[in-house]
Write a protein that holds these residues in place. Structure first.
Motif, PDB file in Angstrom:
ATOM      1  N   ASN A  11      26.700 122.472 -96.376  1.00  0.00           N
ATOM      2  CA  ASN A  11      26.405 123.625 -95.516  1.00  0.00           C
ATOM      3  C   ASN A  11      25.483 123.243 -94.368  1.00  0.00           C
ATOM      4  N   TYR A  12      24.479 122.427 -94.689  1.00  0.00           N
ATOM      5  CA  TYR A  12      23.507 122.042 -93.670  1.00  0.00           C
ATOM      6  C   TYR A  12      24.140 121.144 -92.605  1.00  0.00           C
ATOM      7  N   ILE A  13      25.088 120.298 -93.001  1.00  0.00           N
ATOM      8  CA  ILE A  13      25.759 119.452 -92.017  1.00  0.00           C
ATOM      9  C   ILE A  13      26.532 120.313 -91.014  1.00  0.00           C
ATOM     10  N   ILE A  14      27.204 121.340 -91.515  1.00  0.00           N
ATOM     11  CA  ILE A  14      27.925 122.242 -90.618  1.00  0.00           C
ATOM     12  C   ILE A  14      26.958 122.984 -89.693  1.00  0.00           C
ATOM     13  N   MET A  15      25.862 123.487 -90.273  1.00  0.00           N
ATOM     14  CA  MET A  15      24.861 124.181 -89.463  1.00  0.00           C
ATOM     15  C   MET A  15      24.267 123.263 -88.412  1.00  0.00           C
ATOM     16  N   LEU A  16      23.981 122.018 -88.789  1.00  0.00           N
ATOM     17  CA  LEU A  16      23.398 121.066 -87.849  1.00  0.00           C
ATOM     18  C   LEU A  16      24.370 120.758 -86.720  1.00  0.00           C
ATOM     19  N   PHE A  17      25.644 120.595 -87.059  1.00  0.00           N
ATOM     20  CA  PHE A  17      26.652 120.312 -86.033  1.00  0.00           C
ATOM     21  C   PHE A  17      26.736 121.450 -85.023  1.00  0.00           C
ATOM     22  N   VAL A  18      26.761 122.677 -85.514  1.00  0.00           N
ATOM     23  CA  VAL A  18      26.847 123.840 -84.623  1.00  0.00           C
ATOM     24  C   VAL A  18      25.600 123.942 -83.753  1.00  0.00           C
ATOM     25  N   ALA A  19      24.419 123.757 -84.364  1.00  0.00           N
ATOM     26  CA  ALA A  19      23.164 123.888 -83.618  1.00  0.00           C
ATOM     27  C   ALA A  19      23.042 122.820 -82.538  1.00  0.00           C
ATOM     28  N   VAL A  20      23.368 121.569 -82.877  1.00  0.00           N
ATOM     29  CA  VAL A  20      23.263 120.479 -81.895  1.00  0.00           C
ATOM     30  C   VAL A  20      24.287 120.664 -80.785  1.00  0.00           C
ATOM     31  N   SER A  21      25.489 121.115 -81.138  1.00  0.00           N
ATOM     32  CA  SER A  21      26.512 121.353 -80.113  1.00  0.00           C
ATOM     33  C   SER A  21      26.067 122.450 -79.152  1.00  0.00           C
ATOM     34  N   MET A  22      25.501 123.527 -79.684  1.00  0.00           N
ATOM     35  CA  MET A  22      25.002 124.595 -78.819  1.00  0.00           C
ATOM     36  C   MET A  22      23.873 124.084 -77.933  1.00  0.00           C
ATOM     37  N   THR A  23      23.015 123.232 -78.487  1.00  0.00           N
ATOM     38  CA  THR A  23      21.929 122.653 -77.691  1.00  0.00           C
ATOM     39  C   THR A  23      22.480 121.820 -76.546  1.00  0.00           C
ATOM     40  N   TYR A  24      23.556 121.080 -76.811  1.00  0.00           N
ATOM     41  CA  TYR A  24      24.148 120.261 -75.756  1.00  0.00           C
ATOM     42  C   TYR A  24      24.652 121.139 -74.601  1.00  0.00           C
ATOM     43  N   PHE A  25      25.354 122.205 -74.948  1.00  0.00           N
ATOM     44  CA  PHE A  25      25.889 123.074 -73.899  1.00  0.00           C
ATOM     45  C   PHE A  25      24.762 123.786 -73.134  1.00  0.00           C
ATOM     46  N   LEU A  26      23.719 124.210 -73.859  1.00  0.00           N
ATOM     47  CA  LEU A  26      22.604 124.870 -73.176  1.00  0.00           C
ATOM     48  C   LEU A  26      21.857 123.892 -72.277  1.00  0.00           C
ATOM     49  N   ALA A  27      21.610 122.678 -72.775  1.00  0.00           N
ATOM     50  CA  ALA A  27      20.921 121.681 -71.953  1.00  0.00           C
ATOM     51  C   ALA A  27      21.750 121.332 -70.721  1.00  0.00           C
ATOM     52  N   SER A  28      23.057 121.237 -70.882  1.00  0.00           N
ATOM     53  CA  SER A  28      23.932 120.928 -69.740  1.00  0.00           C
ATOM     54  C   SER A  28      23.923 122.054 -68.718  1.00  0.00           C
ATOM     55  N   ALA A  29      23.743 123.294 -69.194  1.00  0.00           N
ATOM     56  CA  ALA A  29      23.753 124.434 -68.283  1.00  0.00           C
ATOM     57  C   ALA A  29      22.450 124.567 -67.508  1.00  0.00           C
ATOM     58  N   PHE A  30      21.323 124.235 -68.146  1.00  0.00           N
ATOM     59  CA  PHE A  30      20.030 124.499 -67.517  1.00  0.00           C
ATOM     60  C   PHE A  30      19.394 123.261 -66.882  1.00  0.00           C
ATOM     61  N   MET A  31      19.751 122.065 -67.309  1.00  0.00           N
ATOM     62  CA  MET A  31      19.165 120.852 -66.728  1.00  0.00           C
ATOM     63  C   MET A  31      20.032 120.353 -65.581  1.00  0.00           C
ATOM     64  N   ASP A  32      19.388 119.788 -64.590  1.00  0.00           N
ATOM     65  CA  ASP A  32      20.088 119.346 -63.372  1.00  0.00           C
ATOM     66  C   ASP A  32      19.731 117.893 -63.076  1.00  0.00           C
ATOM     67  N   PRO A  33      20.400 116.942 -63.748  1.00  0.00           N
ATOM     68  CA  PRO A  33      20.086 115.523 -63.488  1.00  0.00           C
ATOM     69  C   PRO A  33      20.346 115.101 -62.051  1.00  0.00           C
ATOM     70  N   ARG A  34      21.255 115.787 -61.383  1.00  0.00           N
ATOM     71  CA  ARG A  34      21.560 115.420 -59.993  1.00  0.00           C
ATOM     72  C   ARG A  34      20.326 115.571 -59.096  1.00  0.00           C
ATOM     73  N   SER A  35      19.460 116.536 -59.433  1.00  0.00           N
ATOM     74  CA  SER A  35      18.271 116.746 -58.609  1.00  0.00           C
ATOM     75  C   SER A  35      17.325 115.544 -58.654  1.00  0.00           C
ATOM     76  N   ASN A  36      17.398 114.741 -59.712  1.00  0.00           N
ATOM     77  CA  ASN A  36      16.557 113.541 -59.774  1.00  0.00           C
ATOM     78  C   ASN A  36      16.868 112.597 -58.619  1.00  0.00           C
ATOM     79  N   TYR A  37      18.151 112.531 -58.242  1.00  0.00           N
ATOM     80  CA  TYR A  37      18.559 111.644 -57.156  1.00  0.00           C
ATOM     81  C   TYR A  37      18.454 112.330 -55.798  1.00  0.00           C
ATOM     82  N   MET A  38      18.738 113.626 -55.764  1.00  0.00           N
ATOM     83  CA  MET A  38      18.718 114.341 -54.492  1.00  0.00           C
ATOM     84  C   MET A  38      17.305 114.456 -53.918  1.00  0.00           C
ATOM     85  N   SER A  39      16.294 114.394 -54.792  1.00  0.00           N
ATOM     86  CA  SER A  39      14.913 114.534 -54.317  1.00  0.00           C
ATOM     87  C   SER A  39      14.312 113.217 -53.834  1.00  0.00           C
ATOM     88  N   ARG A  40      15.050 112.121 -53.972  1.00  0.00           N
ATOM     89  CA  ARG A  40      14.514 110.835 -53.525  1.00  0.00           C
ATOM     90  C   ARG A  40      14.543 110.749 -52.006  1.00  0.00           C
TER      91      ARG A  40
END
Length: 327
Positions: A11-40
């Protein structure tokens, strides 16, 4: 027991998979790695920026579901947690931070649990007596002191003590400095580095477990079964030890279990004060640097710690209270 553990792990493996996957999508939505290069200044060519982002699999011009599939395939097939925006691998970086945090928080957590629970039991038995009032006042005093202030205070005391005795008894930065092969000197050097941050992290934990364990035990001491045991002639200390204490330890065990992840990632202030490159500092760096893969890796480790603690809490609760059946 084994069947229960295997079922919970599944059960915990399934919960962990769902939680980490949701974290990936949220991090991808809110973080902007492109700005690291655009600000140089000067700004790199757009083709170079896209190539760097593609190498790290964090290009926002690529659909997130495709990036997620590549990221998940790398983990499953190669245990590869991806690259940071600066092209450094996340896996080795987080592994070294976890090792540093383990050294930093393990002893402090154990000491906080032992001291906190012991003091909580001691004060609950002596409710409203002078021992209870004094220890609660001390706990309240340390409770309101910010971690940064406490860390700086401990550092200043250690520096003055070193100056007073004319030698370096305590180190105030890092976890190691000895480069030789003598194991005795290595252990001594390690302890000299570890004592101060351990003190800083043990005190808040001790205060927290002291106050919660005192509250839980006071609630349990007034339960009907404890009163019945005392009415049958059982002394107070024996009734508490045989009946009330075991039950009151259950919520404390749950608190300890679910605080494991927070201990690792919440030691940011202590790591900054003592210049320890641990997991908490790494987590703040990943957020500041828009490091999607690094942030998700930290979240995955935190999820593993939390779910492991939850499993241990279930087992420990069943051991403490025979009324709980794992089946």
């Amino acid at each position: 027991m084994l069947k229960y553990i295997l079922k919970r792990i599944g059960n915990y493996i399934i919960m962990l998979f769902v939680a980490v996957s949701m974290t990936y999508f949220l991090a991808s939505a809110f973080m902007d790695p492109r700005s690291n290069y655009m600000s140089r200044n000067p700004r790199p060519p757009m083709a170079s920026i896209n190539r760097s982002l593609d190498m790290a699999n964090i290009n926002d011009q690529t659909p997130v579901i495709i990036r997620y599939g590549r990221w998940l395939k790398g983990i499953v097939t190669r245990w590869d947690w991806g690259l940071s925006p600066d092209q450094s691998p996340v896996g080795p970086a987080i592994a070294s931070r976890i090792a540093a945090s383990l050294q930093l928080v393990t002893l402090a957590t154990i000491l906080a649990i032992i001291f906190g629970v012991s003091i909580g039991v001691y004060t609950a038995i002596r409710q409203y007596k002078w021992q209870d009032r004094v220890l609660n006042s001390v706990a309240t005093f340390f409770l309101v002191i910010p971690a940064a202030v406490m860390g700086l205070m401990v550092v200043l005391i250690a520096i003055n003590f070193n100056n007073l005795i004319g030698t370096r008894a305590f180190y105030v930065t890092g976890l190691h400095s000895y480069q030789g092969n003598n194991p005795v000197l290595w252990v001594l050097d390690y302890l000299q580095h570890l004592i101060l941050p351990t003190i800083v992290m043990t005190i808040p934990g001790t205060v927290s477990y002291h106050l919660t364990q005192r509250t839980y035990l006071l609630d349990t001491m007034n339960a009907d079964y404890v009163r019945t045991a005392r009415a049958k002639g059982l002394p107070l200390n024996v009734a508490i030890r045989r009946h009330a204490l075991r039950t009151s330890l259950i919520p404390t065990a749950v608190d300890v279990a679910f605080s494991i992840a927070g201990v690792f990632t919440g030691a940011v202030i202590t790591e900054n004060v003592f210049a320890i490159n641990g997991l908490g500092m790494y987590f703040t760096q990943t957020i500041a640097q828009n490091d999607i893969n690094g942030a998700v890796a930290v979240a995955a480790f935190g999820g593993v710690c939390t779910l492991t603690g939850a499993l241990l809490a279930d087992i420990f609760s069943a051991w403490l209270d025979p009324r709980i059946r794992l089946s």
